[in-house]
Design a protein around this motif. Sequence first.
Motif: not given
Length: 201
Positions: A19-29
Amino acid sequence: MPSLAASIPLLGGRLSLDFVNSIPPNAELSWECLIRFLESTSIVSSDRGSQLLSLLQSDPQAAEALLLKARRLGSALRKLFAAMLRKQRIATEWVEPVNEILRITEGHDELVGQDGAWRIEFIAREGGLDWLLAAIARSAAEIVAEGARARLRHCANPNCGLFFYDNSRTRRRRWCSMAVCGNRSKVAAFARKHPSPRNVP
């Protein structure tokens, strides 16, 4: 509508890490990314995923409420896992979004038949959408509860940044994926040791 599930690589070895990996670090889900993740991990079927995608138009308040909780959960998990890797104290405010989701997980598992096959599906006691995040929160809680024994790792490729759970026999896994980051590192190391003739002065 075709399934969205095929486009998310699941390399973390645990649901919460994926789940965390599917969200780019500086992007919003985004809503689409959340539903794509839920499909790719079989939390929802592709039919249910299609229904959920349309929820953004049919019931924007419900969709936005779930998306807000998912964003909060994702942000907290990234901080929580990073602190664990650095052997730092885990802040209570990072745990709260996990507990908030775990509190609503009353319900039961049930066998559900579909196209001649059976699968286990969680049936929530409440009718809201929060249960869609329950398995992610449970996965994160299990990792946190393992404490120092958790085999949580960060990919050794500095350009990657993915988390993974080291299930290897030797517990020395370094890459999120040997086929991707591990292979790139080996190719780069080989190129440094054996420069091509045209690059030699």
